[in-house]
Design an enzyme around this catalytic site. Sequence first.
Site, PDB file in Angstrom:
ATOM      1  N   GLU A  65      50.711 -13.787  14.609  1.00  0.00           N
ATOM      2  CA  GLU A  65      50.410 -14.557  13.563  1.00  0.00           C
ATOM      3  C   GLU A  65      51.592 -14.716  12.447  1.00  0.00           C
ATOM      4  O   GLU A  65      52.146 -13.556  12.184  1.00  0.00           O
ATOM      5  CB  GLU A  65      49.299 -14.175  12.598  1.00  0.00           C
ATOM      6  CG  GLU A  65      47.764 -14.193  13.556  1.00  0.00           C
ATOM      7  CD  GLU A  65      46.747 -13.565  12.531  1.00  0.00           C
ATOM      8  OE1 GLU A  65      46.740 -13.965  11.466  1.00  0.00           O
ATOM      9  OE2 GLU A  65      45.612 -13.219  13.274  1.00  0.00           O
TER      10      GLU A  65
HETATM   11  C1  BG6 Z   1      44.979 -12.723   8.990  1.00  0.00           C
HETATM   12  C2  BG6 Z   1      43.716 -12.898   9.977  1.00  0.00           C
HETATM   13  O1  BG6 Z   1      44.511 -11.822   8.029  1.00  0.00           O
HETATM   14  O2  BG6 Z   1      45.337 -13.735   8.203  1.00  0.00           O
HETATM   15  C3  BG6 Z   1      43.292 -14.462  10.184  1.00  0.00           C
HETATM   16  O3  BG6 Z   1      43.854 -12.410  11.187  1.00  0.00           O
HETATM   17  C4  BG6 Z   1      43.516 -15.222   8.785  1.00  0.00           C
HETATM   18  O4  BG6 Z   1      41.952 -14.327  10.546  1.00  0.00           O
HETATM   19  C5  BG6 Z   1      44.947 -15.144   8.452  1.00  0.00           C
HETATM   20  O5  BG6 Z   1      43.100 -16.544   8.968  1.00  0.00           O
HETATM   21  C6  BG6 Z   1      45.462 -15.854   7.226  1.00  0.00           C
HETATM   22  O6  BG6 Z   1      44.597 -15.460   6.304  1.00  0.00           O
HETATM   23  P1  BG6 Z   1      43.989 -16.542   5.396  1.00  0.00           P
HETATM   24  O7  BG6 Z   1      42.934 -16.163   4.379  1.00  0.00           O
HETATM   25  O8  BG6 Z   1      44.988 -17.566   4.585  1.00  0.00           O
HETATM   26  O9  BG6 Z   1      43.134 -17.477   6.193  1.00  0.00           O
END
Ligand code: BG6
Length: 480
Positions: A377
């Site tokens: 991510e």
């Molecule tokens: C991480 C998670 O915390 O960040 C995701 O694994 C999440 O599920 C992502 O969507 C981004 O956070 P947000 O709150 O901007 O969607």
Amino acid sequence: MAKLNKDFLWGGALAANQFEGGYDQGGKGLSVHDVMTAGEHGKAREITETIEADKFYPNHEGIDFYNRYKEDIGLFNEMGLKCLRTSIAWTRIFPNGDETEPNEEGLKFYDDIIDELLKYNIEPVLTLSHFEMPLHLAREYGGFRNRKVVDFFVHFAETVFNRYKDKVKYWMTFNEINNQMDTSNPLFLWTNSGVTLSEDEDAEEVLYQVAHNELIASALAVTKGKAINPNFVIGNMISHVPIYPYSCNPKDILEAEIASRLRYFFPDVQVRGYYPGYALKMFEKKGYDIKWQEGDDEILKNGTVDYIGFSYYMSTVVKHDAQQSVEDNIVNGGLSNSVANPYIKVSQWGWAIDPVGLRYTLNALYNRYQLPLFIVENGFGTTDEFKEDGTIDDQERIDYLREHINASIEAVDEDGVELMGYTPWGVIDIVSFTTGEMKKRYGLIHVDRDNEGKGTLKRTKKNSFYWYKNVIDTNGEELK
Ligand code: BG6
């Protein structure tokens, strides 16, 4: 010489609860996410007892991938993705979580998704649990407070490992298992572990009991998975927000080192197979009575992970004598002494934009663990505007991704870090986890849906779609 291996896993990342929708289709049960309302900008979401008719629950429909997966996977193929990281909604397989027999319709849904991906040679990378625990396990059993939930999770893991063993190689156990170290925000213990706290409890002691149960669940899943298919590659998944010292004052340096245990506690156990000394010492000093069963040491030792999957969005800073209220501090992981970094800018949602921090993180994790890393991510959540000609020029997002990819390539090419792949978060617009908004968009593909759930759900390629396609086609050689 090419900087990245030819089999580098360029992809995109998603989570079932944030994009599938179909919350009551195909025999699915309710998950902890299905009772979370939409929050306001930068504010946490409400967790309701059950579904209330006058409230809006954005995850119920998500972006309706459940009914549109062929179109979406077709777009992922057009973008050139080599892998797709997504999760299996536990409640599609075991609607309440404590059943013996799985829901065949749920298993069939993921067969179809996986087959559709494989049709285009897109490698599935699956997270077993991405904030999607069955609500019944949270309400009736107290979530991962309860050791029985470990058995339910392991049964779920074995069921999907067996079903998809010839089609899926890459797995992760729990998404961002370490973000629940921040007990100041009830969202994290709830979504990770189905746990709510009562006022008379010591949040930290509860957290470490929950953590122990979940570490056991993760280790057992790794061991069972390897028995089912020894070629499985099973990782953990942590959120990594590096903690910098504010200055070279030795007190700030020590503060950052100690605070970093919030990030490292879970992976220390998942990688090494035993508890770090700092945690055992803390249990002893604080008199924490963490329930340990006979054989747990062996379970942890045998169930270590093959790689470290992690999310990276931002960095933070601590100053040993600073004080902040928890409210001011919503994006800084509950650290009461975090301060702004004067050298970097922040996004509209207050997330610090720090590509150098990603190279730093890759080095820090690799040096500490000597295991392959996988950036599962990374991305830039922001609003998007359509231009008059119907296109979306998301240059800011492209710049963010370019700089972070560049930092990753430097870590490989200059520092010798082993990096398996890179999957930008929310490769198609999805519901935000922390705020439940649609407006906070990460996607390279736009979805016509707003914060109130209105819109046609039409998909539109943003400029970043074409840019990322070229990055993949050139294996990261062309980032311009
Ligand atoms: C991480 C998670 O915390 O960040 C995701 O694994 C999440 O599920 C992502 O969507 C981004 O956070 P947000 O709150 O901007 O969607």
